[in-house]
Scaffold this motif. Sequence first.
Motif, PDB file in Angstrom:
ATOM      1  N   SER A   1       0.949  -0.779  -0.399  1.00  0.00           N
ATOM      2  CA  SER A   1       0.028  -0.020   0.275  1.00  0.00           C
ATOM      3  C   SER A   1       0.747   1.248  -0.240  1.00  0.00           C
ATOM      4  O   SER A   1       0.422   2.051  -0.205  1.00  0.00           O
ATOM      5  CB  SER A   1      -1.248  -0.034   1.082  1.00  0.00           C
ATOM      6  OG  SER A   1      -0.469   0.291   2.874  1.00  0.00           O
ATOM      7  N   LEU A   2       2.131   1.487   0.424  1.00  0.00           N
ATOM      8  CA  LEU A   2       2.864   2.075   0.336  1.00  0.00           C
ATOM      9  C   LEU A   2       3.898   2.326  -0.839  1.00  0.00           C
ATOM     10  O   LEU A   2       4.609   3.520  -1.133  1.00  0.00           O
ATOM     11  CB  LEU A   2       3.478   1.898   1.418  1.00  0.00           C
ATOM     12  CG  LEU A   2       3.111   2.566   3.314  1.00  0.00           C
ATOM     13  CD1 LEU A   2       4.517   1.955   4.338  1.00  0.00           C
ATOM     14  CD2 LEU A   2       2.696   3.814   3.298  1.00  0.00           C
ATOM     15  N   THR A   3       4.208   1.132  -1.400  1.00  0.00           N
ATOM     16  CA  THR A   3       5.214   1.311  -2.794  1.00  0.00           C
ATOM     17  C   THR A   3       4.833   0.555  -3.571  1.00  0.00           C
ATOM     18  O   THR A   3       4.524  -0.427  -3.611  1.00  0.00           O
ATOM     19  CB  THR A   3       6.344   0.866  -2.762  1.00  0.00           C
ATOM     20  OG1 THR A   3       7.014   1.259  -3.433  1.00  0.00           O
ATOM     21  CG2 THR A   3       6.819  -0.358  -1.608  1.00  0.00           C
ATOM     22  N   GLN A   4       4.683   0.870  -5.256  1.00  0.00           N
ATOM     23  CA  GLN A   4       4.347  -0.235  -6.432  1.00  0.00           C
ATOM     24  C   GLN A   4       5.725  -1.239  -5.839  1.00  0.00           C
ATOM     25  O   GLN A   4       5.905  -1.711  -7.148  1.00  0.00           O
ATOM     26  CB  GLN A   4       4.519   0.760  -7.071  1.00  0.00           C
ATOM     27  CG  GLN A   4       3.282   1.504  -7.165  1.00  0.00           C
ATOM     28  CD  GLN A   4       1.377   0.132  -6.268  1.00  0.00           C
ATOM     29  OE1 GLN A   4       1.670  -0.401  -7.482  1.00  0.00           O
ATOM     30  NE2 GLN A   4       0.856   1.011  -5.945  1.00  0.00           N
ATOM     31  N   ASP A   5       7.401  -0.340  -5.765  1.00  0.00           N
ATOM     32  CA  ASP A   5       8.306  -1.417  -5.883  1.00  0.00           C
ATOM     33  C   ASP A   5       8.540  -2.340  -4.909  1.00  0.00           C
ATOM     34  O   ASP A   5       8.064  -2.525  -4.054  1.00  0.00           O
ATOM     35  CB  ASP A   5       9.219  -0.115  -5.160  1.00  0.00           C
ATOM     36  CG  ASP A   5      11.000  -0.785  -5.420  1.00  0.00           C
ATOM     37  OD1 ASP A   5      10.948  -2.153  -5.878  1.00  0.00           O
ATOM     38  OD2 ASP A   5      11.967   0.229  -5.993  1.00  0.00           O
ATOM     39  N   THR A   6       8.169  -3.792  -6.005  1.00  0.00           N
ATOM     40  CA  THR A   6       8.037  -5.116  -5.373  1.00  0.00           C
ATOM     41  C   THR A   6       9.374  -4.963  -4.440  1.00  0.00           C
ATOM     42  O   THR A   6       9.313  -5.268  -3.018  1.00  0.00           O
ATOM     43  CB  THR A   6       8.228  -5.954  -6.285  1.00  0.00           C
ATOM     44  OG1 THR A   6       7.282  -5.724  -7.455  1.00  0.00           O
ATOM     45  CG2 THR A   6       8.205  -7.335  -5.930  1.00  0.00           C
ATOM     46  N   ALA A   7      10.841  -4.942  -4.753  1.00  0.00           N
ATOM     47  CA  ALA A   7      11.905  -5.283  -3.611  1.00  0.00           C
ATOM     48  C   ALA A   7      11.481  -4.540  -3.048  1.00  0.00           C
ATOM     49  O   ALA A   7      11.920  -5.174  -1.439  1.00  0.00           O
ATOM     50  CB  ALA A   7      12.892  -4.834  -4.489  1.00  0.00           C
ATOM     51  N   LEU A   8      11.134  -3.109  -2.142  1.00  0.00           N
ATOM     52  CA  LEU A   8      11.018  -2.096  -0.960  1.00  0.00           C
ATOM     53  C   LEU A   8       9.849  -2.990  -0.723  1.00  0.00           C
ATOM     54  O   LEU A   8      10.185  -3.175   0.665  1.00  0.00           O
ATOM     55  CB  LEU A   8      10.768  -1.092  -1.578  1.00  0.00           C
ATOM     56  CG  LEU A   8      10.967  -0.496  -0.542  1.00  0.00           C
ATOM     57  CD1 LEU A   8      11.956  -0.166  -0.175  1.00  0.00           C
ATOM     58  CD2 LEU A   8      10.617   1.363  -0.815  1.00  0.00           C
ATOM     59  N   ALA A   9       9.606  -2.879  -1.238  1.00  0.00           N
ATOM     60  CA  ALA A   9       7.822  -4.267  -0.536  1.00  0.00           C
ATOM     61  C   ALA A   9       8.186  -5.530  -0.114  1.00  0.00           C
ATOM     62  O   ALA A   9       7.566  -5.690   1.577  1.00  0.00           O
ATOM     63  CB  ALA A   9       6.878  -4.375  -1.066  1.00  0.00           C
ATOM     64  N   LEU A  10       9.219  -6.028  -0.828  1.00  0.00           N
ATOM     65  CA  LEU A  10       9.913  -7.428   0.359  1.00  0.00           C
ATOM     66  C   LEU A  10      10.359  -7.186   1.596  1.00  0.00           C
ATOM     67  O   LEU A  10      10.910  -7.844   2.358  1.00  0.00           O
ATOM     68  CB  LEU A  10      10.464  -8.062  -1.089  1.00  0.00           C
ATOM     69  CG  LEU A  10      11.148  -9.641  -0.595  1.00  0.00           C
ATOM     70  CD1 LEU A  10       9.952 -10.566  -0.044  1.00  0.00           C
ATOM     71  CD2 LEU A  10      12.119 -10.693  -1.442  1.00  0.00           C
ATOM     72  N   LEU A  11      11.480  -6.052   1.059  1.00  0.00           N
ATOM     73  CA  LEU A  11      12.408  -5.781   2.032  1.00  0.00           C
ATOM     74  C   LEU A  11      11.604  -5.225   3.157  1.00  0.00           C
ATOM     75  O   LEU A  11      11.973  -5.350   4.606  1.00  0.00           O
ATOM     76  CB  LEU A  11      13.132  -4.382   1.774  1.00  0.00           C
ATOM     77  CG  LEU A  11      14.396  -3.982   2.923  1.00  0.00           C
ATOM     78  CD1 LEU A  11      15.061  -4.618   3.308  1.00  0.00           C
ATOM     79  CD2 LEU A  11      14.730  -2.443   2.425  1.00  0.00           C
ATOM     80  N   GLY A  12      10.344  -4.644   2.941  1.00  0.00           N
ATOM     81  CA  GLY A  12       9.795  -4.032   4.064  1.00  0.00           C
ATOM     82  C   GLY A  12       8.933  -5.651   4.998  1.00  0.00           C
ATOM     83  O   GLY A  12       8.612  -5.480   6.555  1.00  0.00           O
ATOM     84  N   ASN A  13       8.713  -6.699   4.065  1.00  0.00           N
ATOM     85  CA  ASN A  13       8.084  -7.813   4.608  1.00  0.00           C
ATOM     86  C   ASN A  13       9.291  -8.824   5.489  1.00  0.00           C
ATOM     87  O   ASN A  13       9.146  -8.953   6.704  1.00  0.00           O
ATOM     88  CB  ASN A  13       7.332  -8.249   3.514  1.00  0.00           C
ATOM     89  CG  ASN A  13       6.579  -9.512   3.788  1.00  0.00           C
ATOM     90  OD1 ASN A  13       6.721 -10.203   3.385  1.00  0.00           O
ATOM     91  ND2 ASN A  13       5.617  -9.323   5.003  1.00  0.00           N
TER      92      ASN A  13
END
Length: 227
Positions: free
Chosen positions: A33-45
């Motif tokens: 919900s905060l980014t469309q960048d898959t790598a960044l989303a995976l990092l947060g996860n």
Amino acid sequence: MSSFDLPRRLVAESLGTALLVATVVGSGIMATSLTQDTALALLGNTLATGAILVVLITIFGPISGAHFNPAVSLTFALTGSLPRRDLGGYVLAQIIGGIVGTMAAHLMFNHPVLELSTKVRTGGGQWFAEWLATFGLVATILAGIRFQQKSVPWLVGLYITAAYWFTASTSFANPAVALARSLTDTFAGIRPADLPSFIIAELIGAVSALLLMTWLLRPNNSTEAKS
């Protein structure tokens, strides 16, 4: 052996697994919900999952052993650290907790309480990744208990943080969590049809690690006697 009775241990396993899955699913929803960048989303996860594992193993470890994972419980039942009569209860508690964790994440983010995932995770590379992820997890736990028991929460949290990135499957390494993640059609999901292969690979990985580490961690008494 834990000094806590079985009902308390089962509640600890269920609550711990629920909080783990709520973190995995919830942080995945928040990240996308905060980014469309898959790598960044995976990092947060990844960071959220590794951090919560350190917390959960630290606070629930003295009660139930903090397995939160049928593959880990199976390993300890095979070694005798977990009474085999308790294995079924542990697994059921973990499965129920995982489903509750998915429901909690969905309620927080206004998703349907439960929904079947459509995210495809299949193929030889994914299955091998799950074997390797679970193999490494169980090996880390067994060696950690043998040499640095107080460090096990950090060892597991750091291992899973790394395994998110070096495995093709993002390291589920947990049949109960995999089942719970099949009930969310979000970033963290897995299609129900892909579950059986993941679970089989995870269980084989756990048993493989147990077999190797049982040999590897056994001192050579004859060599010690000579020295």
